[in-house]
Design a protein around this motif. Structure first.
Motif, PDB file in Angstrom:
ATOM      1  N   THR A  34       0.808  -1.227   0.000  1.00  0.00           N
ATOM      2  CA  THR A  34       0.000   0.000   0.000  1.00  0.00           C
ATOM      3  C   THR A  34       0.834   1.266   0.000  1.00  0.00           C
ATOM      4  O   THR A  34       0.342   2.341  -0.351  1.00  0.00           O
ATOM      5  N   GLY A  35       2.091   1.137   0.454  1.00  0.00           N
ATOM      6  CA  GLY A  35       2.934   2.314   0.585  1.00  0.00           C
ATOM      7  C   GLY A  35       2.552   3.190   1.761  1.00  0.00           C
ATOM      8  O   GLY A  35       2.945   4.359   1.840  1.00  0.00           O
ATOM      9  N   LYS A  36       1.802   2.619   2.707  1.00  0.00           N
ATOM     10  CA  LYS A  36       1.303   3.388   3.852  1.00  0.00           C
ATOM     11  C   LYS A  36       1.948   2.930   5.157  1.00  0.00           C
ATOM     12  O   LYS A  36       2.420   1.807   5.286  1.00  0.00           O
ATOM     13  N   ASP A  37       1.918   3.825   6.133  1.00  0.00           N
ATOM     14  CA  ASP A  37       2.480   3.557   7.453  1.00  0.00           C
ATOM     15  C   ASP A  37       1.574   2.614   8.238  1.00  0.00           C
ATOM     16  O   ASP A  37       0.347   2.653   8.110  1.00  0.00           O
ATOM     17  N   ILE A  38       2.193   1.746   9.044  1.00  0.00           N
ATOM     18  CA  ILE A  38       1.464   0.798   9.890  1.00  0.00           C
ATOM     19  C   ILE A  38       1.792   1.083  11.356  1.00  0.00           C
ATOM     20  O   ILE A  38       2.944   1.355  11.695  1.00  0.00           O
ATOM     21  N   PHE A  39       0.777   1.015  12.219  1.00  0.00           N
ATOM     22  CA  PHE A  39       1.027   1.224  13.644  1.00  0.00           C
ATOM     23  C   PHE A  39       0.055   0.389  14.472  1.00  0.00           C
ATOM     24  O   PHE A  39      -0.879  -0.224  13.939  1.00  0.00           O
ATOM     25  N   ILE A  40       0.292   0.332  15.775  1.00  0.00           N
ATOM     26  CA  ILE A  40      -0.582  -0.418  16.684  1.00  0.00           C
ATOM     27  C   ILE A  40      -1.629   0.544  17.235  1.00  0.00           C
ATOM     28  O   ILE A  40      -1.300   1.422  18.034  1.00  0.00           O
ATOM     29  N   HIS A  41      -2.854   0.372  16.831  1.00  0.00           N
ATOM     30  CA  HIS A  41      -3.895   1.318  17.253  1.00  0.00           C
ATOM     31  C   HIS A  41      -4.537   0.908  18.575  1.00  0.00           C
ATOM     32  O   HIS A  41      -5.240   1.701  19.201  1.00  0.00           O
ATOM     33  N   GLU A  42      -4.280  -0.357  19.011  1.00  0.00           N
ATOM     34  CA  GLU A  42      -4.924  -0.812  20.247  1.00  0.00           C
ATOM     35  C   GLU A  42      -4.112  -1.951  20.851  1.00  0.00           C
ATOM     36  O   GLU A  42      -4.170  -3.082  20.395  1.00  0.00           O
ATOM     37  N   LEU A  43      -3.338  -1.625  21.888  1.00  0.00           N
ATOM     38  CA  LEU A  43      -2.553  -2.625  22.606  1.00  0.00           C
ATOM     39  C   LEU A  43      -3.248  -2.941  23.924  1.00  0.00           C
ATOM     40  O   LEU A  43      -3.421  -2.064  24.775  1.00  0.00           O
ATOM     41  N   GLN A  44      -3.650  -4.178  24.087  1.00  0.00           N
ATOM     42  CA  GLN A  44      -4.376  -4.595  25.291  1.00  0.00           C
ATOM     43  C   GLN A  44      -3.560  -4.314  26.546  1.00  0.00           C
ATOM     44  O   GLN A  44      -2.474  -4.840  26.730  1.00  0.00           O
ATOM     45  N   MET A  45      -4.145  -3.480  27.422  1.00  0.00           N
ATOM     46  CA  MET A  45      -3.523  -3.173  28.706  1.00  0.00           C
ATOM     47  C   MET A  45      -4.591  -3.177  29.811  1.00  0.00           C
ATOM     48  O   MET A  45      -4.486  -2.435  30.784  1.00  0.00           O
ATOM     49  N   GLU A  46      -5.604  -3.996  29.624  1.00  0.00           N
ATOM     50  CA  GLU A  46      -6.631  -4.184  30.638  1.00  0.00           C
ATOM     51  C   GLU A  46      -7.118  -5.633  30.576  1.00  0.00           C
ATOM     52  O   GLU A  46      -6.884  -6.320  29.571  1.00  0.00           O
ATOM     53  N   PRO A  47      -7.787  -6.137  31.624  1.00  0.00           N
ATOM     54  CA  PRO A  47      -8.222  -7.534  31.637  1.00  0.00           C
ATOM     55  C   PRO A  47      -9.304  -7.814  30.594  1.00  0.00           C
ATOM     56  O   PRO A  47     -10.087  -6.940  30.248  1.00  0.00           O
ATOM     57  N   TRP A  48      -9.294  -9.046  30.132  1.00  0.00           N
ATOM     58  CA  TRP A  48     -10.404  -9.578  29.338  1.00  0.00           C
ATOM     59  C   TRP A  48     -10.943 -10.748  30.149  1.00  0.00           C
ATOM     60  O   TRP A  48     -10.528 -11.880  29.976  1.00  0.00           O
ATOM     61  N   ALA A  49     -11.858 -10.474  31.041  1.00  0.00           N
ATOM     62  CA  ALA A  49     -12.365 -11.464  31.987  1.00  0.00           C
ATOM     63  C   ALA A  49     -13.730 -11.984  31.522  1.00  0.00           C
ATOM     64  O   ALA A  49     -14.325 -11.451  30.590  1.00  0.00           O
ATOM     65  N   PRO A  50     -14.258 -13.003  32.181  1.00  0.00           N
ATOM     66  CA  PRO A  50     -15.576 -13.523  31.798  1.00  0.00           C
ATOM     67  C   PRO A  50     -16.723 -12.585  32.145  1.00  0.00           C
ATOM     68  O   PRO A  50     -17.848 -12.783  31.690  1.00  0.00           O
ATOM     69  N   THR A  51     -16.455 -11.569  32.977  1.00  0.00           N
ATOM     70  CA  THR A  51     -17.468 -10.577  33.336  1.00  0.00           C
ATOM     71  C   THR A  51     -16.889  -9.182  33.112  1.00  0.00           C
ATOM     72  O   THR A  51     -15.700  -9.022  32.866  1.00  0.00           O
TER      73      THR A  51
END
Length: 360
Positions: free
Chosen positions: A277-294
């Motif tokens: 694509t010739g475009k820049d790539i970056f991390i728009h969302e890095l998990q830094m919180e829990p992913w729990a069942p609730t």
């Protein structure tokens, strides 16, 4: 005539099965390959930093959602200022904010952007810039932030109403220097967590054309962690992808799982997208919180730590830096503050330490 006696069959000795199988060359090769891959996977944390040196002088940003502070029972202004304040807080200088359709146009034709105006003004006060999410699908559950009055509209009227709202947002903040870019929809084609209405390439292209008509600011789009490419996306200025490590799964089984995708996969995917694509790539969302069942407020600290502990914060930050993208937006600032306010500053302090380390 006598019947010929067949070859006498011996009963199968199950103890001999592994030895018999091992004598098959192709099975030995497969076993060796699987063993090597397993060893590499289990020891990745030790050799990854050597093969993939962590990026230095990273630009660390953060997503912030008023809806998330409400869910956690926090005062959004207090939380927001704590995350922005450089002397006593986190000192975040790059923000991804949301322009939720249901929040700012609760009645059709009656838009009230007072709260969003204040968010952007506070960001300016602290010298932070803003990338503003626009469209139907934006960060935080339920992903598709549609107002109640639009639910039963026919397709043509519904799309006209959405385009009218997007146009209003873009025109309102186009000349605001604090807003530096637009995120058009969030993980538009990700059907694993939500199926937003009319998620077609045609609608997406129409939205892009509208934004580009009103704005000269950069437009970017995002893809999910494990999959996704720029196919059926407009040619935007940048592409982002999310990085999640430990989540609670309710798919094939109920329980916690660590995504198996290695660093080389993320680097290869980013390189392919960048080269094609010739475009820049970056991390728009890095998990830094829990992913729990609730939801977080209903999960104990012990449960939260199963997917996001102090150690996991350090590991996830290192993993993201080893991917090589200098720009990354962290996900979970509202939770860091929530834990701190409830007497546990360990999460807050660890994130601050990791941000300082990444920015050096």
């Amino acid at each position: 005539m006598k019947k010929s006696k067949g070859k006498k069959k011996h009963p199968l000795n199950w103890r001999e099965v592994p030895a018999r199988l091992w004598r098959k060359k192709w099975l030995r090769v497969i076993a060796v390959i699987i063993t090597i891959l397993l060893v590499l996977f289990l020891t990745a944390r030790f050799w990854n930093p050597i093969i993939f040196p962590p990026v230095k002088q990273a630009n660390i940003g953060m997503s912030f959602s008023v809806k998330q502070t409400q869910m956690l029972g926090l005062d959004w202004r207090e939380t927001y200022r704590a995350l922005l304040d450089e002397k006593t807080g986190m000192g975040i200088k790059h923000l991804r904010l949301m322009s939720y359709w249901d929040l700012y146009e609760p009645e059709q034709g009656k838009m009230d952007f007072a709260q969003l105006d204040e968010e952007i003004a506070i960001a300016k006060e602290y010298g932070a810039d803003v990338s503003l999410a626009i469209g139907l699908r934006q960060p935080r559950w339920p992903e598709c932030h549609e107002p109640d009055w639009a639910t039963n509209m026919d397709e043509k009227k519904w799309q006209a109403a959405l385009l009218n709202y997007i146009g209003a947002v873009v025109q309102r903040y186009e000349k605001n220097s604090t807003v530096i870019s637009w995120q058009l929809e969030n993980e538009y084609y990700n059907g694993l967590f939500a199926n937003c209405r009319l998620a077609t390439p045609t609608r997406l292209q129409t939205e892009y054309d509208l934004v580009r008509h009103y704005s000269k600011k950069p437009i970017w789009m995002s893809m999910s962690d494990q999959f996704g490419y720029t196919k059926d996306m407009p040619t935007v200025d940048r592409y982002g992808f999310s990085v999640y490590r430990v989540v609670y799964s309710t798919g094939l089984y109920n329980g916690y799982m660590t995504f198996p995708t290695p660093i080389w996969y993320h680097r290869l995917r980013a390189a392919i997208i960048s080269q094609t694509t010739g475009k820049d790539i970056f991390i728009h969302e890095l998990q830094m919180e829990p992913w729990a069942p609730t939801d977080i407020p209903y999960a104990s600290y012990k449960e939260q730590d199963k997917s996001m502990s102090v150690n996991q914060i350090r590991e996830s930050m290192l993993f993201a830096r080893e991917i090589g993208a200098k720009d990354m937006y962290l996900w979970g600032g509202e939770w860091w503050y929530w834990r701190q306010q409830r007497g546990d500053p360990s999460i807050w302090n660890t994130v601050r330490e990791e941000i300082n380390k990444a920015e050096q």
